[in-house]
Write an enzyme that holds these catalytic residues in place. Sequence first.
Site, PDB file in Angstrom:
ATOM      1  CG  ASP A 129     -11.979 -64.175  94.631  1.00  0.00           C
ATOM      2  OD1 ASP A 129     -13.094 -64.026  94.093  1.00  0.00           O
ATOM      3  OD2 ASP A 129     -11.728 -65.077  95.443  1.00  0.00           O
ATOM      4  CD  GLU A 160      -5.756 -58.243 102.307  1.00  0.00           C
ATOM      5  OE1 GLU A 160      -5.533 -57.562 101.286  1.00  0.00           O
ATOM      6  OE2 GLU A 160      -6.154 -59.410 102.268  1.00  0.00           O
ATOM      7  NE  ARG A 211      11.357 -55.975 118.060  1.00  0.00           N
ATOM      8  CZ  ARG A 211      12.449 -55.350 118.408  1.00  0.00           C
ATOM      9  NH1 ARG A 211      12.548 -54.824 119.598  1.00  0.00           N
ATOM     10  NH2 ARG A 211      13.461 -55.245 117.581  1.00  0.00           N
ATOM     11  CG  ASP A 248       7.679 -61.185 110.311  1.00  0.00           C
ATOM     12  OD1 ASP A 248       8.625 -60.788 111.002  1.00  0.00           O
ATOM     13  OD2 ASP A 248       7.679 -62.262 109.670  1.00  0.00           O
ATOM     14  CB  ALA A 263       5.970 -63.736 112.552  1.00  0.00           C
TER      15      ALA A 263
HETATM   16  P1  NAP Z   1      -2.187 -62.500  94.037  1.00  0.00           P
HETATM   17  O1  NAP Z   1      -1.009 -62.668  94.933  1.00  0.00           O
HETATM   18  O2  NAP Z   1      -2.002 -62.642  92.563  1.00  0.00           O
HETATM   19  O3  NAP Z   1      -3.371 -63.514  94.475  1.00  0.00           O
HETATM   20  C1  NAP Z   1      -3.659 -63.817  95.766  1.00  0.00           C
HETATM   21  C2  NAP Z   1      -4.691 -64.944  95.846  1.00  0.00           C
HETATM   22  O4  NAP Z   1      -5.705 -64.510  96.763  1.00  0.00           O
HETATM   23  C3  NAP Z   1      -5.393 -65.312  94.532  1.00  0.00           C
HETATM   24  O5  NAP Z   1      -5.504 -66.714  94.462  1.00  0.00           O
HETATM   25  C4  NAP Z   1      -6.761 -64.657  94.692  1.00  0.00           C
HETATM   26  O6  NAP Z   1      -7.790 -65.351  94.004  1.00  0.00           O
HETATM   27  C5  NAP Z   1      -6.973 -64.828  96.181  1.00  0.00           C
HETATM   28  N1  NAP Z   1      -7.985 -63.936  96.762  1.00  0.00           N
HETATM   29  C6  NAP Z   1      -8.150 -62.603  96.582  1.00  0.00           C
HETATM   30  N2  NAP Z   1      -9.190 -62.176  97.313  1.00  0.00           N
HETATM   31  C7  NAP Z   1      -9.690 -63.251  97.977  1.00  0.00           C
HETATM   32  C8  NAP Z   1     -10.752 -63.432  98.896  1.00  0.00           C
HETATM   33  N3  NAP Z   1     -11.504 -62.424  99.312  1.00  0.00           N
HETATM   34  N4  NAP Z   1     -10.951 -64.663  99.391  1.00  0.00           N
HETATM   35  C9  NAP Z   1     -10.189 -65.713  99.023  1.00  0.00           C
HETATM   36  N5  NAP Z   1      -9.159 -65.612  98.154  1.00  0.00           N
HETATM   37  C10 NAP Z   1      -8.919 -64.379  97.641  1.00  0.00           C
HETATM   38  O7  NAP Z   1      -2.813 -61.067  94.348  1.00  0.00           O
HETATM   39  P2  NAP Z   1      -4.108 -60.378  93.799  1.00  0.00           P
HETATM   40  O8  NAP Z   1      -4.871 -61.283  92.875  1.00  0.00           O
HETATM   41  O9  NAP Z   1      -3.760 -59.026  93.335  1.00  0.00           O
HETATM   42  O10 NAP Z   1      -4.936 -60.265  95.166  1.00  0.00           O
HETATM   43  C11 NAP Z   1      -4.498 -59.467  96.218  1.00  0.00           C
HETATM   44  C12 NAP Z   1      -4.844 -60.220  97.465  1.00  0.00           C
HETATM   45  O11 NAP Z   1      -3.922 -61.283  97.636  1.00  0.00           O
HETATM   46  C13 NAP Z   1      -4.705 -59.430  98.729  1.00  0.00           C
HETATM   47  O12 NAP Z   1      -5.867 -58.666  98.995  1.00  0.00           O
HETATM   48  C14 NAP Z   1      -4.479 -60.520  99.758  1.00  0.00           C
HETATM   49  O13 NAP Z   1      -5.681 -60.915 100.390  1.00  0.00           O
HETATM   50  C15 NAP Z   1      -3.973 -61.681  98.966  1.00  0.00           C
HETATM   51  N6  NAP Z   1      -2.652 -62.063  99.455  1.00  0.00           N
HETATM   52  C16 NAP Z   1      -2.577 -63.185 100.201  1.00  0.00           C
HETATM   53  C17 NAP Z   1      -1.365 -63.566 100.753  1.00  0.00           C
HETATM   54  C18 NAP Z   1      -1.320 -64.797 101.588  1.00  0.00           C
HETATM   55  O14 NAP Z   1      -2.353 -65.472 101.713  1.00  0.00           O
HETATM   56  N7  NAP Z   1      -0.170 -65.121 102.184  1.00  0.00           N
HETATM   57  C19 NAP Z   1      -0.227 -62.810 100.525  1.00  0.00           C
HETATM   58  C20 NAP Z   1      -0.337 -61.659  99.759  1.00  0.00           C
HETATM   59  C21 NAP Z   1      -1.573 -61.288  99.237  1.00  0.00           C
HETATM   60  P3  NAP Z   1      -7.906 -65.398  92.410  1.00  0.00           P
HETATM   61  O15 NAP Z   1      -6.872 -66.392  91.962  1.00  0.00           O
HETATM   62  O16 NAP Z   1      -9.317 -65.870  92.200  1.00  0.00           O
HETATM   63  O17 NAP Z   1      -7.659 -64.032  91.869  1.00  0.00           O
END
Ligand code: NAP
Length: 268
Positions: free
Chosen positions: A45, A123, A148, A150, A185
């Site tokens: 993704d 997002e 207020r 995180d 939070a």
């Molecule tokens: P990453 O930190 O390397 O990966 C974040 C994870 O989110 C990966 O497993 C990715 O899937 C998954 N993901 C991305 N879009 C998704 C969706 N629409 N539905 C379900 N899972 C999804 O960062 P990145 O690959 O550059 O992706 C950025 C995204 O990470 C941000 O848009 C945010 O949504 C997500 N993120 C999540 C958290 C959290 O859940 N605490 C924290 C920071 C960021 P793949 O392994 O298939 O690439």
Amino acid sequence: MKYAIQSKGDDRSNETRDKIIRCFEGYQIEYDDVNPDIVITVGGDGTLLHAFHQYLNTLQKIAFVGVHTGHLGFYADWRTTEIEELVYKIVHDPLRIVRYPLLEVVIKYHNGKPDERYLALNECTVKSEVGSVVMDIKIKDDLFETFRGDGLCISTPSGSTAYNKSLTGAIIHPSIEAIQLAEMASINNRVYRTIGSPLVMPKEHVLKLYPLKNSKYHISIDHIFLVHNDVKSIHCRVAPEKIQFARIRSFPFWNRVRDSFIGKKKDI
Ligand code: NAP
């Protein structure tokens, strides 16, 4: 028709990219990175998020399709073992399109700097450089609450399964044109009180965040993190633009949610 491929860059994804290119050879379809009609991402993704931002200026003429080389994704739902079928269908079947909503984020500044406009597929998150985020939250220009905590996460329906889900936000079907606000939070005491539940807002409603304390914020748009100084307000709404996905076969959203988070359906 013209196509492009965006690979995650690891060996498996690059091999899959090369295999897709070989499969297209001999057909009336040309490889074109600059002006593609269809963009195939190979990886996960995250790879599709990168491709979305690369082709931001030509979204209305591109259909995306994702192949996963790791685990099943929401945007990347084709397996590497299905490449021949995918290529055959792209070449022979009429291209059907589904359109998913995007999030528009406009950041306004104190120092006379022009507004910045962004589009997010998953997002936008807002976090403070130092200390907690303190912001007035207005919905349709009415003060809703003073937050207020995180940080805040404003997501699209297709992004509702990503960061938003980790914040216990609702999963929203991407046919619904909405944005969702989820808290990170929040501090709730006699001074600060927030609703505590994620809020889902329809297309017409604009969500505005007004910083009360600092003006330096870490603002993410999908995978892109930027530090913004002198932030006066952040305005979020359903964007007028949409992302287009090639609907090459049916894989209903709720089946993807089940298969990704619960496991494959058991045979009854
Ligand atoms: P990453 O930190 O390397 O990966 C974040 C994870 O989110 C990966 O497993 C990715 O899937 C998954 N993901 C991305 N879009 C998704 C969706 N629409 N539905 C379900 N899972 C999804 O960062 P990145 O690959 O550059 O992706 C950025 C995204 O990470 C941000 O848009 C945010 O949504 C997500 N993120 C999540 C958290 C959290 O859940 N605490 C924290 C920071 C960021 P793949 O392994 O298939 O690439």
